[in-house]
Design a protein around this motif. Structure first.
Motif: not given
Length: 67
Positions: A8-31
């Motif tokens: 579970l801790p590893r899965r949590l880290i993976e989800l947080r990384m994916e969430h951060a990647d999506l944040d960056s992608l959304i910011d870039q796409a909106s610009l």
């Protein structure tokens, strides 16, 4: 070894990384392409789903203490 890959801790880290990647992608796409609203909405929806999964796993790993 295999248990560590699916912990579970590893899965949590993976989800947080994916969430951060999506944040960056959304910011870039909106610009870059503000006219592509459908893609942006889908990315945001996925990000919300990830946030819910992260919250669920955090609660599972660290349950609230009884009052």
């Amino acid at each position: 070894m295999n248990d560590n890959l699916h912990s579970l801790p590893r899965r949590l880290i993976e989800l947080r990384m994916e969430h951060a990647d999506l944040d960056s992608l959304i910011d870039q796409a909106s610009l870059d392409r503000p006219a592509d609203e459908l893609v942006l909405r889908r990315l945001k929806k996925r990000r919300l789903l990830l946030r819910d999964q992260i919250s669920h796993l955090e609660a599972e790993l660290d349950p609230p203490e009884p009052a």
